[in-house]
Design a protein around this motif. Sequence first.
Motif, mmCIF file in Angstrom:
data_model
loop_
_atom_site.group_PDB
_atom_site.id
_atom_site.type_symbol
_atom_site.label_atom_id
_atom_site.label_comp_id
_atom_site.label_asym_id
_atom_site.label_seq_id
_atom_site.Cartn_x
_atom_site.Cartn_y
_atom_site.Cartn_z
ATOM 1 N N ASN A 1 0.864 -1.188 0.000
ATOM 2 C CA ASN A 1 0.000 0.000 0.000
ATOM 3 C C ASN A 1 0.899 1.237 0.000
ATOM 4 O O ASN A 1 1.578 1.521 0.990
ATOM 5 N N LEU A 2 0.882 1.990 -1.100
ATOM 6 C CA LEU A 2 1.721 3.175 -1.205
ATOM 7 C C LEU A 2 1.094 4.406 -0.564
ATOM 8 O O LEU A 2 1.790 5.391 -0.304
ATOM 9 N N TRP A 3 -0.195 4.369 -0.313
ATOM 10 C CA TRP A 3 -0.877 5.558 0.204
ATOM 11 C C TRP A 3 -0.559 5.805 1.676
ATOM 12 O O TRP A 3 -0.729 6.923 2.168
ATOM 13 N N LYS A 4 -0.098 4.778 2.386
ATOM 14 C CA LYS A 4 0.111 4.919 3.823
ATOM 15 C C LYS A 4 1.571 4.732 4.234
ATOM 16 O O LYS A 4 1.846 4.409 5.399
ATOM 17 N N ILE A 5 2.486 4.944 3.312
ATOM 18 C CA ILE A 5 3.900 4.829 3.686
ATOM 19 C C ILE A 5 4.242 5.887 4.727
ATOM 20 O O ILE A 5 3.620 6.957 4.770
ATOM 21 N N LYS B 1 -3.481 13.633 -1.882
ATOM 22 C CA LYS B 1 -3.855 12.252 -2.186
ATOM 23 C C LYS B 1 -4.361 12.080 -3.618
ATOM 24 O O LYS B 1 -5.218 11.225 -3.895
ATOM 25 N N LEU B 2 -3.827 12.879 -4.527
ATOM 26 C CA LEU B 2 -4.190 12.748 -5.935
ATOM 27 C C LEU B 2 -3.281 11.760 -6.660
ATOM 28 O O LEU B 2 -3.675 11.185 -7.680
ATOM 29 N N VAL B 3 -2.082 11.591 -6.116
ATOM 30 C CA VAL B 3 -1.093 10.678 -6.692
ATOM 31 C C VAL B 3 -0.391 9.952 -5.550
ATOM 32 O O VAL B 3 -0.012 10.595 -4.558
ATOM 33 N N PRO B 4 -0.195 8.636 -5.648
ATOM 34 C CA PRO B 4 0.551 7.942 -4.596
ATOM 35 C C PRO B 4 2.041 8.287 -4.690
ATOM 36 O O PRO B 4 2.555 8.571 -5.777
ATOM 37 N N PRO B 5 2.757 8.284 -3.583
ATOM 38 C CA PRO B 5 4.206 8.559 -3.637
ATOM 39 C C PRO B 5 4.943 7.466 -4.398
ATOM 40 O O PRO B 5 4.634 6.281 -4.273
ATOM 41 N N ALA B 6 5.908 7.865 -5.205
ATOM 42 C CA ALA B 6 6.744 6.909 -5.935
ATOM 43 C C ALA B 6 7.753 6.314 -4.966
ATOM 44 O O ALA B 6 8.740 6.965 -4.603
ATOM 45 N N THR B 7 7.511 5.097 -4.556
ATOM 46 C CA THR B 7 8.273 4.489 -3.466
ATOM 47 C C THR B 7 9.371 3.557 -3.950
ATOM 48 O O THR B 7 10.454 3.508 -3.374
#
Length: 418
Positions: A259-263, A354-360
């Motif tokens: 899940n990239l939204w909650k890093i 929260k329009l784009v997930p972070p590039a992890t």
Amino acid sequence: MMENQLINFTQRLTKKHFYQAIINALRILLPFEFIGISLHIIYETTFHRNGIFEAIFDLHSHIPAFKQIGMTLKVSESLIFLSIALLIAFLVADLLVSSSTKYQNNHLAGLISLILYFTLISETSPSLNLLQISESSGNILLPIVMGLIIGFSFLKLQSNFHSTFDTNLSILLFFIFILIVGAIGLTVHQTQYYATLFYQQVTSLLNIGQHPSFFKILLAVSLRNIAHFFGMISDFTNTVANHFPDESANLAYASAHHNLWKIPYPITFHTLYNSYGMLGGSGMLLALNGTLLFKVKDKQMQFAARLSMGQTLFDQGGTLLFGIPVLFNPLLLIPFLLSPLVSMILAFLFISWKLVPPATYMIPNATPSLLRAFLGTNGDWRALILSLICVAVSGIIYYPFVKMLNRATLEQGDEMHD
């Protein structure tokens, strides 16, 4: 008003012999830079074990002598970049002397500058290993400064003697320079005091080793890009900007939770700069390259823009830096520094809202520019759209400065014909 002042300053600067020597040296070496960058892209994408094409197609299992070809490419690339640095030292001194004196140019200034520069980087590298010496030569500001020092020294001595050097004096000066620079180089190699002190001050300022704030990330990027604009392209400038530990924590969380939204750290150097602020290389050179293709009128600059377009798509802008040249160009300094910051601010807003997930996920070197964020988010189309927006906005930032570049070049050409 400010536009006229900037153009006038640039035109006055281009009339200086030392500036002409630097710019002409870079342009002469454009073919070498193009070949070196091309080999670098092939190696990093195809023959490096973490390269994007190698990862996708498992090339090491299908290409005979995979390791040997990769090593050949790496060594060839290193030799070319080392040769470029040595030739910069030679050409800057040689062109400065030939353009500033009425006396016959016997290339002695250039040869002394080249040998002294090679002596310096050989003594300051950890060993005489080719790859390590080549890495030491990555900072092209040093051979430029060496060439200017030797060139101005020769001009000063020539003006005092009012004639060309006789053979004995030339040999004497040559060995004096060798001894002085050799002593300085050996001292630097033994102490490394200046590098250690400077590194400590910068890392203290940025709090490397802790999670940096958004503004400290912007500061790190600004320091990096200022250094790159003036030719200080080395491991040190990359280290200042890259050694933040939060990226490992993000990657560990994403691997465990998918899940990239909650890093834990959505705002990092990687999620902002690596993914959106350096498309095409430092200074958002992909945007500059595209703007030049559509707007620049000078044939030499058009050629450099066409030559480098494919390379900036793979995040390698060295050919453009040499060919326009972007390096040391007052008309391009502002957009070179501003466009990455604006792109990062856009990325910060999109990620925060929260329009784009972070590039992890970590992306291999020389991955195509526009795919960095897309792949770093595991293929999220919104990251690709944001990358296109950043390039478009950066192109808008570069546009008025490219127009000024056209105007300055045109007026300079008119003066030469008058």
